[in-house]
Write a protein that holds these residues in place. Structure first.
Motif, PDB file in Angstrom:
ATOM      1  N   ASP A   1       0.841  -1.198   0.000  1.00 19.50           N
ATOM      2  CA  ASP A   1       0.000   0.000   0.000  1.00 19.50           C
ATOM      3  C   ASP A   1       0.878   1.250   0.000  1.00 19.50           C
ATOM      4  O   ASP A   1       1.370   1.686   1.037  1.00 19.50           O
ATOM      5  CB  ASP A   1      -0.916  -0.041   1.236  1.00 19.50           C
ATOM      6  N   ALA A   2       1.064   1.821  -1.182  1.00 14.98           N
ATOM      7  CA  ALA A   2       1.834   3.065  -1.320  1.00 14.98           C
ATOM      8  C   ALA A   2       0.921   4.143  -1.897  1.00 14.98           C
ATOM      9  O   ALA A   2       1.305   4.915  -2.765  1.00 14.98           O
ATOM     10  CB  ALA A   2       3.052   2.829  -2.210  1.00 14.98           C
ATOM     11  N   ILE A   3      -0.309   4.158  -1.388  1.00 18.75           N
ATOM     12  CA  ILE A   3      -1.299   5.095  -1.950  1.00 18.75           C
ATOM     13  C   ILE A   3      -1.140   6.498  -1.360  1.00 18.75           C
ATOM     14  O   ILE A   3      -0.855   7.442  -2.063  1.00 18.75           O
ATOM     15  CB  ILE A   3      -2.741   4.553  -1.755  1.00 18.75           C
ATOM     16  N   PHE A   4      -1.321   6.605  -0.042  1.00 19.26           N
ATOM     17  CA  PHE A   4      -1.198   7.931   0.570  1.00 19.26           C
ATOM     18  C   PHE A   4      -0.029   7.966   1.552  1.00 19.26           C
ATOM     19  O   PHE A   4       0.188   7.017   2.305  1.00 19.26           O
ATOM     20  CB  PHE A   4      -2.488   8.316   1.320  1.00 19.26           C
TER      21      PHE A   4
ATOM     22  N   VAL B   1       3.006   1.710   3.654  1.00 17.93           N
ATOM     23  CA  VAL B   1       4.183   2.569   3.730  1.00 17.93           C
ATOM     24  C   VAL B   1       3.829   3.844   4.493  1.00 17.93           C
ATOM     25  O   VAL B   1       2.855   4.521   4.141  1.00 17.93           O
ATOM     26  CB  VAL B   1       4.687   2.929   2.319  1.00 17.93           C
ATOM     27  N   ASP B   2       4.573   4.107   5.562  1.00 11.11           N
ATOM     28  CA  ASP B   2       4.546   5.357   6.319  1.00 11.11           C
ATOM     29  C   ASP B   2       3.261   5.593   7.108  1.00 11.11           C
ATOM     30  O   ASP B   2       3.310   5.807   8.312  1.00 11.11           O
ATOM     31  CB  ASP B   2       4.816   6.538   5.395  1.00 11.11           C
ATOM     32  N   ILE B   3       2.137   5.619   6.406  1.00  6.66           N
ATOM     33  CA  ILE B   3       0.856   5.808   7.085  1.00  6.66           C
ATOM     34  C   ILE B   3      -0.139   4.948   6.300  1.00  6.66           C
ATOM     35  O   ILE B   3      -0.186   5.014   5.082  1.00  6.66           O
ATOM     36  CB  ILE B   3       0.476   7.319   7.134  1.00  6.66           C
TER      37      ILE B   3
ATOM     38  N   GLY C   1     -12.158   5.340  10.801  1.00  9.18           N
ATOM     39  CA  GLY C   1     -12.435   3.925  10.502  1.00  9.18           C
ATOM     40  C   GLY C   1     -12.510   3.590   9.026  1.00  9.18           C
ATOM     41  O   GLY C   1     -12.940   2.499   8.666  1.00  9.18           O
ATOM     42  N   VAL C   2     -12.056   4.503   8.175  1.00  5.77           N
ATOM     43  CA  VAL C   2     -12.164   4.266   6.733  1.00  5.77           C
ATOM     44  C   VAL C   2     -10.848   3.798   6.110  1.00  5.77           C
ATOM     45  O   VAL C   2     -10.766   3.562   4.912  1.00  5.77           O
ATOM     46  CB  VAL C   2     -12.640   5.529   5.984  1.00  5.77           C
ATOM     47  N   GLY C   3      -9.801   3.660   6.933  1.00  2.63           N
ATOM     48  CA  GLY C   3      -8.492   3.328   6.387  1.00  2.63           C
ATOM     49  C   GLY C   3      -8.255   1.828   6.295  1.00  2.63           C
ATOM     50  O   GLY C   3      -9.040   1.014   6.803  1.00  2.63           O
ATOM     51  N   LEU C   4      -7.185   1.471   5.629  1.00  2.00           N
ATOM     52  CA  LEU C   4      -6.764   0.072   5.558  1.00  2.00           C
ATOM     53  C   LEU C   4      -6.255  -0.389   6.925  1.00  2.00           C
ATOM     54  O   LEU C   4      -5.854   0.420   7.747  1.00  2.00           O
ATOM     55  CB  LEU C   4      -5.637  -0.081   4.524  1.00  2.00           C
ATOM     56  N   ASN C   5      -6.280  -1.703   7.141  1.00  2.00           N
ATOM     57  CA  ASN C   5      -5.725  -2.255   8.373  1.00  2.00           C
ATOM     58  C   ASN C   5      -4.557  -3.169   8.032  1.00  2.00           C
ATOM     59  O   ASN C   5      -4.727  -4.383   7.920  1.00  2.00           O
ATOM     60  CB  ASN C   5      -6.804  -3.013   9.150  1.00  2.00           C
ATOM     61  N   PRO C   6      -3.385  -2.598   7.874  1.00  2.00           N
ATOM     62  CA  PRO C   6      -2.238  -3.392   7.421  1.00  2.00           C
ATOM     63  C   PRO C   6      -1.729  -4.359   8.491  1.00  2.00           C
ATOM     64  O   PRO C   6      -1.915  -4.130   9.692  1.00  2.00           O
ATOM     65  CB  PRO C   6      -1.184  -2.337   7.119  1.00  2.00           C
TER      66      PRO C   6
ATOM     67  N   SER D   1       7.599   2.495   8.449  1.00  2.00           N
ATOM     68  CA  SER D   1       7.689   3.952   8.632  1.00  2.00           C
ATOM     69  C   SER D   1       8.975   4.439   7.995  1.00  2.00           C
ATOM     70  O   SER D   1      10.015   3.782   8.121  1.00  2.00           O
ATOM     71  CB  SER D   1       7.692   4.300  10.126  1.00  2.00           C
ATOM     72  N   LEU D   2       8.903   5.579   7.335  1.00  2.00           N
ATOM     73  CA  LEU D   2      10.098   6.113   6.670  1.00  2.00           C
ATOM     74  C   LEU D   2      10.662   7.315   7.419  1.00  2.00           C
ATOM     75  O   LEU D   2       9.917   8.243   7.737  1.00  2.00           O
ATOM     76  CB  LEU D   2       9.775   6.484   5.225  1.00  2.00           C
ATOM     77  N   THR D   3      11.910   7.285   7.700  1.00  2.00           N
ATOM     78  CA  THR D   3      12.693   8.236   8.516  1.00  2.00           C
ATOM     79  C   THR D   3      12.295   8.176  10.001  1.00  2.00           C
ATOM     80  O   THR D   3      13.159   8.025  10.838  1.00  2.00           O
ATOM     81  CB  THR D   3      12.684   9.709   8.014  1.00  2.00           C
ATOM     82  N   ALA D   4      11.017   8.290  10.312  1.00  2.00           N
ATOM     83  CA  ALA D   4      10.548   8.150  11.696  1.00  2.00           C
ATOM     84  C   ALA D   4       9.037   7.910  11.634  1.00  2.00           C
ATOM     85  O   ALA D   4       8.381   8.342  10.685  1.00  2.00           O
ATOM     86  CB  ALA D   4      10.864   9.402  12.506  1.00  2.00           C
ATOM     87  N   PRO D   5       8.468   7.210  12.639  1.00  2.00           N
ATOM     88  CA  PRO D   5       7.016   6.958  12.588  1.00  2.00           C
ATOM     89  C   PRO D   5       6.210   8.247  12.752  1.00  2.00           C
ATOM     90  O   PRO D   5       6.682   9.205  13.351  1.00  2.00           O
ATOM     91  CB  PRO D   5       6.774   5.998  13.756  1.00  2.00           C
TER      92      PRO D   5
END
Lengths: 238, 238
Positions: free
Chosen positions: B128-131, B160-162, B175-180, B185-189
């Protein structure tokens, strides 16, 4: 099917195709991946606990850029890294890569031989990124002085692509080149290193299968998600 | 000293500094390293023998670029990779990265939901590299349709990242996001992932120590010459 050894001309052609409109790679990308592979090769063979001080020797061409990228990654890996770069490249990317090294507190030696001599006395391993596959002899100043000093240091040497001073196709016939312990060939080994009998790695895990086939490179499989593969045995069978 | 979680603003500031004249990194370099870290995270958790078919979902921003780089590396690692990129980014780098993917025979899905549905039915894992950290809701078309389809597939997800659909700071409150299952996290969470309880990696082994200190990131040590570090426990203690 054995690995193909490349002429200088073919190596240049592959590089050009990778960075053509069709290949679409930028120099920044390829240098980053090449330099990372260099740093990983050093780290694979020379443990940072025992060989902590790496002197990265950079030439004025693209291989010097790979060296600068490697220096930065080695610093991130915990090595105490120093750069010897008596003749900095003129391309803009060179300046940026050098700034990145300064930002992680990597020192660059003054260009004179005395400084090199002193740095060699306090280093554990050399990364030789002086001359690459576009090298054409004779060896010019200041490298005509530097190569013998590096050889005399008897430090372990990791060379990139072609050991510095070797002819890209004829190898070390003239006997003036470095004698590395480890060699990292990029994309494919060059004709001049057929006689190399040290530990041999291949890097450049970005060559598309179509290009591998077109140039009959017969590239080996890389393990897992590694950026380098040990080809010591494969290369010595040829 | 615990890891710092970043606000969206601080994440942007760090990115800007890395790519400023002082930081000297090019977007090409950072994207290459970020995308490589994404690919390595997938490879670390999902063995290519069992989870061979990776659907790489790319958004229109820089994170979509990371996704394209990851897709190429995953293909080099032996995964059968497909790209879902219904809204390609407009930056020139995007085109180049996409061409590089085409050159290693990675297919890109048509933009419609039916194609996505079919691809999900024949994939083993999602990247998931969408947002990324510059995402601001609400979720716009076509991703408002795509995210529920991806969730309903019940495939393992590496974000990725978020995770896409999460607010960078408030997390998945809506509650609308993916549940990976896995997060890189890139550079820092980012602040929004404090509640994430899956397997958590950190990538971006290019942040200079001076920047780590300036922003009090308290970055962990990475192992060996790896580009990612598992921070699952460290993150869950916070």
């Amino acid at each position: 099917m054995s690995l193909r050894y490349l002429s200088a001309r073919l190596a240049q052609q592959i590089d050009d195709e990778l960075m053509s409109a069709a290949g679409a790679f930028s120099l920044d990308q390829l240098m980053e991946l090449a330099g990372l592979a260099c740093a990983q090769t050093v780290a694979k063979v020379y443990d940072s606990a025992k060989f902590n001080r790496v002197l990265v020797c950079c030439g004025p061409g693209n291989q010097g850029g790979d060296g600068l990228v490697a220096a930065r990654h080695l610093s991130m890996f915990g090595y105490k890294t120093t750069i010897y770069m008596p003749k900095p490249g003129t391309k803009e990317i060179y300046q940026r890569l050098h700034t990145q090294c300064k930002n992680v507190d990597i020192a660059t030696l003054p260009a004179d031989s005395e400084s090199l001599r002193a740095a060699l006395a306090s280093s554990d391993v050399i990364l030789d990124a002086i001359f690459g596959f576009s090298f054409k002899g004779p060896i010019r100043a200041p490298f005509d002085d530097a190569l013998p000093l590096i050889s005399q240091s008897r430090l372990p040497i990791v060379s990139v692509d072609i050991p510095s001073g070797w002819d890209v196709e004829a190898g070390n016939e003239a006997g003036v080149g470095l004698n590395p312990d480890v060699l990292l060939s990029l994309t494919a080994p060059k004709e001049g290193v057929r006689s190399f009998r040290g530990r041999h790695f291949l890097g450049g895990r970005f060559v598309p299968k179509s290009m591998d086939e077109k140039f009959q490179l017969n590239l080996p499989a890389y393990p897992g998600y590694e950026q380098i593969v040990d080809i010591t045995e494969a290369a010595q069978k040829l």
